[in-house]
Design an enzyme around this catalytic site. Structure first.
Site, PDB file in Angstrom:
ATOM      1  CD  GLU A   1      -2.948  -1.203   2.270  1.00 26.31           C
ATOM      2  OE1 GLU A   1      -2.665  -0.684   3.351  1.00 26.31           O
ATOM      3  OE2 GLU A   1      -4.047  -1.740   2.025  1.00 26.31           O
TER       4      GLU A   1
ATOM      5  CG  ASP B   1      -7.438  -5.684   5.179  1.00 20.58           C
ATOM      6  OD1 ASP B   1      -6.914  -5.867   6.280  1.00 20.58           O
ATOM      7  OD2 ASP B   1      -7.545  -4.556   4.655  1.00 20.58           O
TER       8      ASP B   1
ATOM      9  CD  GLU C   1      -9.630  -1.449   8.021  1.00 21.80           C
ATOM     10  OE1 GLU C   1      -8.728  -1.988   8.695  1.00 21.80           O
ATOM     11  OE2 GLU C   1      -9.459  -1.072   6.849  1.00 21.80           O
TER      12      GLU C   1
HETATM   13  O1  GCW Z   1      -6.793  -3.072   6.488  1.00 21.25           O
HETATM   14  C1  GCW Z   1      -5.972  -2.238   5.766  1.00 21.25           C
HETATM   15  C2  GCW Z   1      -6.340  -0.899   6.252  1.00 21.25           C
HETATM   16  C3  GCW Z   1      -5.211   0.083   6.239  1.00 21.25           C
HETATM   17  C4  GCW Z   1      -4.024  -0.542   6.942  1.00 21.25           C
HETATM   18  C5  GCW Z   1      -3.638  -1.806   6.192  1.00 21.25           C
HETATM   19  C6  GCW Z   1      -2.519  -2.569   6.853  1.00 21.25           C
HETATM   20  C7  GCW Z   1      -2.319   0.454   8.267  1.00 21.25           C
HETATM   21  O2  GCW Z   1      -7.417  -0.434   5.508  1.00 21.25           O
HETATM   22  O3  GCW Z   1      -5.642   1.239   6.888  1.00 21.25           O
HETATM   23  O4  GCW Z   1      -2.941   0.333   7.039  1.00 21.25           O
HETATM   24  O5  GCW Z   1      -4.723  -2.680   6.137  1.00 21.25           O
HETATM   25  O6  GCW Z   1      -2.833  -3.511   7.556  1.00 21.25           O
HETATM   26  O7  GCW Z   1      -1.371  -2.240   6.667  1.00 21.25           O
END
Ligand code: GCW
Length: 713
Positions: free
Chosen positions: A305, A378, A406
């Site tokens: 990311e 995730d 989240e």
């Molecule tokens: O779940 C996703 C989240 C991001 C997060 C990323 C991660 C810290 O949307 O906000 O960033 O995973 O785990 O690195």
């Protein structure tokens, strides 16, 4: 005049009884109301001997005093000798302790373990809390206090506990500006601006509650890292926190931004194979240990990311991790290197961590752990276990759970996560045949690793009750308890927590347990039943948006995950599809590969299923989907009903708070159901079966909703 004062005092006390803001979490220590139990405890704890000698022992004693003062209303004086006491707290080996436990027993307690045993001393029943080290004593004291808090008998104790996992860690996704990524409980509790001089009492309370459940590490900063945390200005601040946490057995860790040598070191490159870069990290590590001699190490998110990483220099994840490991090794520091990677080029995001890390198995230095999210995508309401867990026999893998919600209704939904954690821990990877559970992979026992770890993304902020939702506290509690003992059942953990947090009244314990134990399946059903996943709104992940498709990367959009069309719905990950299933051991593949025998909880994770497919219930897939969404809503309504029955049995403040939050949850569950079914109906082209509730609005209405300021983004 006097009368007024008395009246005010009475009013004040009355207010106290009825108001509870949740700040004390599960360490409430209120006077035990059950008189006979109270008298019994008082008799059994009339004289205490606490052998002293270190900052950890002294905070342990302080906690015991606080606990006994609150729960029993007694303030004890340390008895003149162990012989005269009815509660003795003393480290092993020691002449006194040696009479009560054998060297072999002491050996079994290893580090951090403890024993609580009732024995007869000069004809009278006495309790011994012992351990080989200070931390073991601290944990033993908290365990003992928990017995009192939960009204257990302390008459014939024989408790031996050793943690199942070594590194039991909270990961804070907290930024230096106090904004918490995916945080729904206010700002970061770390007030970086005021540190190191202002040492908020909260920091000590944070350490106390963590120690009470065995959490022994905290990563202070976001994995989307800021190099400034590694500058002297900030290391001073980190040191202040580390000094507060140390007596409570908690080590501090930081996230390391891979490009820090460029950003704060003035180098031109962060290439992990360049001598200058390697030296920079070595010096940086030395510097950090100058401030914090017991610094835990680094947590790193690299090439994920948009974060920088070794691949920016055509190096592998192992090259990056090993460079940091070398820098930390002389100080016994460790690297927690995350496997959360995915690039836009793969045909299935599910497969990427495995594809990238599996070939590197065996190439990591001894002080590296690979930190793997529980599922392959995730932190969804339900995921199958990540195939990484059965595929890295030469590398210690640590668990990464997410406490902050989240994808689970954020700060307002009541979701007890322990059942979800257990589902993953108990899953069988078949790495070494039947019984190779995820729990055995991460506790190191399957492959004989010396280090093991379990971490979870914290759900803590500066809200008065720390987690915003009063039941969010239970998830924090559960992480600690499970990392300590992954064999504990979810309902056991719930019961303990309720007794300490709300009440020992059997009605409260029973009803809250029911609510908590149904809450995870509820959220799965009203958000993503039957194996749907990642259909939340883009960006902030708040609310349903299965139609969303506007983000530049396909794997950021819900349509990528559900693949609904007029034929059916779901992601084919069998041989006819992405074949992600092949990353699991054959026995696991077998569980999932056949559309008829695949556990329906995971069905749409692995199959693109026809709307007409007959489910185990005898309904078509479409009808089953509708029923599941309704079931989710119904569960929330049951939770509301059960909670209302607790009126007058829990304090007014938290009763009302939970009541209001459950009302939000119900409203949002209905929204989820209606938005998703309205949208999926455009593909299935079938009516929502009777007698189910129908959406009140059009699909266009649900699609028009927008939440530009949803929290936590
Ligand atoms: O779940 C996703 C989240 C991001 C997060 C990323 C991660 C810290 O949307 O906000 O960033 O995973 O785990 O690195």
């Amino acid at each position: 005049m006097k009368k007024t004062v008395v009246f005010i005092i009475i009013l004040f006390l009355f207010g106290q009884v009825n108001a509870e803001n949740g700040y004390r979490l599960w360490l409430r220590y209120d006077l035990i109301g059950n008189q006979s139990l109270l008298q019994q405890y008082r008799r059994q704890l009339a004289a205490v001997y606490f052998s002293q000698g270190s900052p950890t022992l002294s905070v342990a004693e302080k906690e015991l005093r606080k606990g006994l003062q609150g729960l029993l209303g007694i303030s004890y004086k340390n008895s003149s000798g162990a012989d005269n006491a009815c509660l003795v707290i003393m480290k092993s080996p020691n002449n006194f302790v040696n009479q009560i436990i054998s060297p072999a027993e002491a050996f079994q307690l290893k580090e951090e373990g403890f024993m609580i045993r009732t024995f007869r001393n000069k004809g009278k029943s006495t309790i011994l809390i012992t351990a080989n080290d200070d931390k073991g004593i601290l944990y033993g004291v908290y365990c003992f206090l928990r017995l009192l808090q939960t009204h257990q008998s302390i008459q014939a104790l024989e408790i031996k506990e050793v943690p199942s996992i070594q590194l039991r860690i909270l990961d804070h996704w907290d930024n230096l500006n106090r904004f918490v990524e995916r945080g729904y409980a206010g700002l970061s509790i770390w007030n970086w601006h005021e540190l190191p001089d202002y040492r908020d009492k909260r920091y000590t309370d944070y350490a106390r509650v963590n120690a009470s459940v065995g959490i022994n590490g905290t990563v202070l900063t976001n994995v989307n890292a800021n190099a400034n945390i590694l500058t002297p200005q900030y290391l001073e601040k980190v040191k202040a926190l580390a000094d507060i946490f140390r007596p409570y057995g908690i080590k501090v860790y930081l996230t390391a931004r891979f490009s820090a040598p460029i950003e704060i070191g003035g180098l031109r490159t962060a290439d992990p194979l360049q001598e200058a870069v390697r030296n920079w990290w070595k010096k940086k590590a030395d510097e950090i240990y100058g401030y914090i001699p017991d610094f835990g190490g680094f947590l790193v998110k690299a090439n994920s990311e948009g974060q920088p990483g070794p691949q920016d220099y055509a190096r592998t994840q192992a090259d990056g991790a090993n460079m940091l490991a070398d820098a930390l090794q002389p100080h016994q520091g460790i690297v927690m290197w995350r496997a959360f990677v995915y690039s836009p080029d793969s045909d299935d995001r599910f497969k990427q961590a495995y594809e990238e890390f599996h070939p590197l198995d065996g190439q990591f230095k001894k002080n590296v752990l690979i930190q793997v999210k529980n599922g392959p995508i995730d932190f969804q309401p339900r995921e199958p276990f990540s195939p990484m867990f059965g595929a890295m026999p030469k590398t210690p893998l640590m668990m990464e759970f997410q406490l902050t919600q989240e994808y689970l209704g954020q700060g307002t939904h009541l979701v007890f996560e322990a059942p979800m954690f257990k589902e993953c821990l108990e899953a069988d990877t078949y790495e070494k045949g039947k019984g190779s559970t995820v729990a055995k992979v991460i506790d190191g026992s399957l492959n004989n690793f010396e280090i093991s770890g379990m971490a979870a993304v914290a759900n803590i902020g500066n809200e008065i009750n720390w987690t915003n939702h009063p039941f969010g506290q239970a998830n924090w509690y559960a992480l600690g308890r499970l990392a300590w003992d992954h064999e504990l059942s979810a309902s056991q953990i719930a019961r303990e927590w309720i007794r300490q947090t709300f009440s020992n009244d059997p009605a409260v314990v029973e009803k809250c347990t029911r609510i908590m134990m149904m809450s995870h399946e509820a959220v799965v059903n009203y958000m993503t039943p039957l194996g749907l996943h990642h259909i939340m709104n883009n960006g902030h992940h708040y609310g349903p948006a299965p139609w969303a498709h506007s983000l530049p990367r396909p794997d950021w959009n819900p349509v990528y995950y559900h693949r609904a069309d007029t034929m059916g719905i779901g992601f084919d990950r069998t041989k006819t599809g992405s074949n992600a299933l092949s990353q699991y051991a054959p026995a696991v593949q077998k569980q999932f590969e056949d559309i008829h025998t695949c556990n329906e909880k995971y069905l749409l994770w692995f199959h693109h299923v026809s709307w007409q497919h007959t489910m185990h219930s005898g309904r078509t897939l479409w009808d089953e989907l509708c029923f599941k969404y309704q079931e989710g809503v119904d569960s929330v309504r049951s939770m509301q009903k059960i909670w209302k029955e607790l009126k007058g049995k829990v304090d007014r403040e938290r009763f009302n708070q939970v009541n209001m939050l459950l009302a939000i949850q119900e409203k949002e569950a209905v929204w989820w159901r209606d938005a998703c079914l309205s949208y999926f109906q455009t593909f299935s082209r079938q009516p929502i079966p009777e007698p189910l509730e129908k959406p009140k609005h059009t699909l266009a209405y649900y699609q028009s909703l927008s939440f530009p300021y949803a929290p936590g983004n």
